[in-house]
Scaffold this active site. Structure first.
Site: not given
Lengths: 529, 363
Positions: B251, B336, B338
């Site tokens: 990001c 993202h 994650e």
């Protein structure tokens, strides 16, 4: 991948007569498939025994056979038409079973017909309970065979305590020809969820719609009130379920198209189990299409002939691809419709085999609004969550026999339970009490309580209704008719009052993307905001 | 209690407060995730922003201690259609409203969030104010106009940790990783732990020397809030690290890497905030449904002549989603991997980072 050019003629099997559990949804999906594949230039041969369907209208398929959907008849059609491929996943269970029969008899091999959408092994793995269980075990999921199979076949039943278990086990052993019964943990009362998943030949997988059942495990999904999207799971819990659904469609091997996967979650521990999978377009797919604006059957048909999700444009936004997961900004409630009044001797309690004959789907900005709209749409002469027990709502009299009836109606799932839940709140039962009796999630019960509280507030302010309260009532989904009954006014008077206060409906778009992109399809719902 | 939201273009939304009372300024953005409000609230990347949830029913499952993404919520306010007065979930520990109050974050409900979203879509992200104390529209408008906005503002220094700390010290560690904390989400750290990394987290102001002195096997450039062009000091650090150690950017980390490699960044009209963004891996052709949260973006054309290979692209609008250095073990993604909240589809990128570190170690 572009569409396949090695196949030219495709046989589609419809779902035949309308029976409980298999109604017009499959006509809807089959018709979409015929239209889109015809547009793509394929020659479509259709077989359906039911002439009262849209798909058998002239012009939908290139050639339509209105013949019984049996292995023998379809074999003759295959012999005559010599199709290159058979699309079995859009005609419900009938089409899948017939396809299995054709495969077992060697018909498909003999005439070199390829099944597209799902191959025979995938259908077998998804449909055969033991094979499905083995497949789930392989990828590390616990699966509990549906309650209808907890004790196997005819002697199957659910025991609520050890005494009942002894009686039922004895009965089960006696009815089994090999004197064997399969005893499994019951998931009655667990939270129930469904995911609509699509996969393409490049192994891209997306979740189209998530559904949470209002009625916990024990009531057939077709007889449950269901809600989209899922309301009471955190992101973490939902992602675990999403991963499981994706692993499931891959392991079963549905190569293209849609599948519906059902899960149960223990309400106190969060333990998740897979309940079952439909390796085809299902009743829920039709609902999910309407709930999200994503045309599952149409896209499934395109995927079956080789397109991938990223190659197909999203009809609604036109600029973005169909390879995404719809984001919705409203709440959808589906309510089953029963006709026990037409079958005087039928048992109106609900359980593990489906009894509803139809359903209504409603969209609102809140669960409360969608629920009341849906109840109206059932055409039961109820214009929202009205009382079923109390004639005079201003003075709710609670006698012992009324309470007895309430408890009974709450504990045993039945066609009118939603109305009895409303009455339970009118009778001042609290959320915990109703939750103990019904096992319905407290979140749903709380929302129903808010509807009943609002009704009480309206009755308390009958003579001088504040405009904010009228606005709130409309946001909670109360119809003018309901309000006219509560306020002893005519429907026209309520309408005029509303208009004078500028409390008028807003029409919002169903656009698959929660307003992120411009939408081009005129599909609206009304709401008050 | 009443509450009011005023946008820079003069649009006014009135509703009710369900969080802390007071006043707060921020850029109003919308997020289309249907679940995951807790992760969104605690994501430091929302510093400086007032977040509108497009899904209308929020608070349904409450708040639990396990699903937080940082030490506290950093966003400036939360806007919803209907706040649920009941929280129902076996893991819930408290209600959302209570949590917001405890952390002094404003929440407003009763808002036509679709109308607000359409406004943002048409006008772009706007400066705005949320208040439960001042209802004078002129006064509110003046405060909005005088506010700083996001462009050119260093928000990283407001969310980064004050001093370095060790996140994990495990016995069977395979790698030593430094995370440059520009507003890191805990799930990035959890993912690194899954790949057996001993993780040291450093403040965003750490120099390249300080980082390299730890002798890490890899450096992860974290997500974070605001304008990448306003954190020149981090970009400088990143530029000095390239070539010395494997780097993975996420990001804001991706944007800073883009700048360090000579690219340019720009502000998107209303950004990407949601959990359903399709991203294509240009090498394999596979599409991943990704979690996204960014208002700025690396210009896809600004890197064409550099030593950079474009690896991922957003299928919705064609913007750049990932890049990799042609020769060095350096790569980054705009989305993202994650997740938290959102799908785990892109989790494989952490394995890719581990693979790069392994490869560099052997040399």
């Amino acid at each position: 991948m572009p569409k396949r050019t090695d196949i030219k003629k495709i046989l589609i099997i419809g779902s035949g007569p309308i029976v409980i559990g298999q109604a017009c949804e499959f006509d809807y999906s089959g018709t979409q498939a015929c239209k889109v594949l015809k547009q793509e230039g394929y020659h479509i041969v259709l077989v359906n025994s039911n002439p009262a369907t849209i798909m058998t209208d002239p012009g939908i398929a290139d050639k339509t056979y209105i013949e019984p959907i049996t292995v023998e008849v379809v074999e003759k059609i295959i012999a005559k038409e010599k199709p290159d491929a058979l699309l079995p996943t859009l005609g419900g269970q009938t089409a899948l079973n017939t396809t299995m029969g054709l495969a077992q008899k060697g018909v498909l091999k003999k005439y070199k017909v390829e099944t597209i959408g799902a191959d025979i092994n995938a259908i077998k793995k998804g449909e055969d309970r033991q094979l499905f269980k083995a497949a789930m075990k392989k990828i590390g999921f616990s699966i509990i065979i549906r309650p209808s199979f907890t004790m196997g076949g005819a002697g199957g039943a659910i025991a609520y305590n050890i005494e009942e278990f002894k009686i039922l086990a004895k009965r089960g052993l006696e009815s089994s020809i090999i004197s064997e019964i399969l005893v499994e943990e019951s998931v009655i009362g667990w939270k129930e969820f469904e995911l609509e998943v699509m996969r393409d030949l490049k192994d891209n997988v997306v979740v189209i719609c998530t559904i949470e059942n209002f009625d916990p495990m024990g009531v057939h999904t077709g007889d449950s009130i269901t809600v989209a999207p899922i309301q009471t799971l955190t992101n973490k819990e939902y992602q675990i379920m999403r991963n499981a659904a994706i692993a499931c469609i891959r392991e079963i091997g549905v190569s293209t198209g849609g599948s519906n996967i059902q899960f149960a979650i223990h309400p106190e521990t969060g333990r998740m189990v897979v309940i079952e999978m439909n390796p085809r377009v299902s009743r829920s797919s039709a609902l999910s299409s309407k709930a999200t604006g994503f045309p599952i059957a149409k896209i499934a048909a395109k995927l079956a002939v080789g397109y991938t999700l990223d190659e197909i444009p999203n009809d609604i936004t036109q600029l973005t691809p169909a390879c995404f997961e719809p984001a919705i900004d409203y709440c959808v409630v589906k309510i089953p419709r029963f006709t026990f009044e037409k079958f005087a001797l039928a048992d109106s309690t609900l359980g593990i085999s489906m009894k509803s004959v139809g359903e209504a789907m409603a969209i609102g900005r809140t669960f409360k609004e969608a629920l009341q709209k849906g109840l109206r749409a059932l055409e039961l002469k109820k214009f929202g969550l009205e009382s079923i027990l109390f004639k005079d709502q201003e003075e709710v009299k609670i006698e012992n026999d009324v309470l007895d009836k309430l408890y009974r109606k709450l504990r045993q799932p039945n066609a009118e339970r939603i109305f009895y839940i409303g009455d339970a709140f009118r009778a001042k039962l609290d959320i915990e009490m109703i939750h103990d009796l019904t096992k319905i999630d407290r979140w749903f019960l709380h929302n129903i309580k808010e509807i009943i509280d609002c009704e009480r507030e309206i009755l308390n302010n009958k003579n001088d209704l504040p405009p904010e309260l009228l606005k709130k009532a409309k946001e909670y989904g109360f119809s003018d008719k309901q309000l006219s009954q509560l306020l002893s006014l005519s429907e026209a008077e309520i309408y005029n009052l509303r208009k004078s206060l500028n409390i008028i409906p807003d029409f919002k778009l169903v656009d698959t993307c929660a307003a992120e992109f411009k939408a081009h399809t005129p599909y609206f719902y009304s709401t008050y905001e | 209690m009443q509450a009011i939201l005023v946008l820079e273009d003069g649009t006014i939304f009135k509703g009710y407060s369900f969080g802390a009372s007071g006043e707060s300024l921020g850029e109003v953005v919308f997020n289309t995730s249907m679940a995951g409000y807790q992760e969104i609230i605690t994501d430091p990347s929302y510093k400086g922003q007032i977040v509108t949830m497009t899904y209308p029913l929020i608070g349904n499952y409450g708040i639990n201690k396990e699903d937080v993404e940082s030490r506290r919520p950093f966003l400036e306010g939360l806007v919803v259609k209907e706040y649920s007065k009941i929280a129902s979930n076996w893991r819930k520990e408290q209600g959302l409203g209570e949590y917001l109050k405890e952390n002094n974050i404003l929440g407003i409900e009763g808002i036509d969030t679709r109308q607000l979203t359409l406004r943002i879509r048409e006008q772009g992200s706007m400066k705005s104010i949320l208040s439960t104390v001042d209802f004078d529209e002129n006064s509110l408008m003046n405060k909005v106009k005088a506010s700083r906005g996001l462009v050119g503002v260093d928000l990283v220094k407001e969310v980064t940790i004050p001093r370095k700390y060790t996140y994990t010290q495990i016995k069977d560690a395979k790698f030593k990783v430094v995370v440059l904390d520009c507003g890191v989400k805990y799930n990035i750290l959890r993912e690194l732990l899954r790949y057996k990394c001993n993780v040291t987290v450093l403040p965003a102001q750490a120099t390249a020397k300080e980082i390299l002195d730890i002798h890490p096997d890899g450096v992860l450039l974290s997500n974070g809030p605001g304008d990448p062009a306003a954190v020149g000091y981090v970009v400088k650090t990143v530029a000095a690290l390239i070539g010395h150690v494997p780097i993975f950017g996420i990001c804001l980390g991706h944007q800073m890497l883009g700048l360090a490699l000579g690219g340019k960044t720009y502000k998107l009209k209303f950004g990407h905030h949601g959990a359903n963004h399709p991203v294509k891996d240009l090498k394999t052709g596979k599409v991943y449904i990704t979690s996204q949260n960014h208002g700025f973006c690396v210009d896809i054309d600004s890197l064409s002549k550099k030593d950079v290979q474009l690896t991922h692209v957003n299928l919705n609008d064609g913007t750049l989603e990932g890049l990799r250095h042609k020769k060095l073990p350096v790569f980054s993604v705009q989305f993202h991997p994650e997740a938290a909240p959102g799908p785990h589809d892109a989790e494989y990128l952490f394995a890719e980072f581990a693979r790069l570190m392994q490869k560099s170690k052997k040399r």
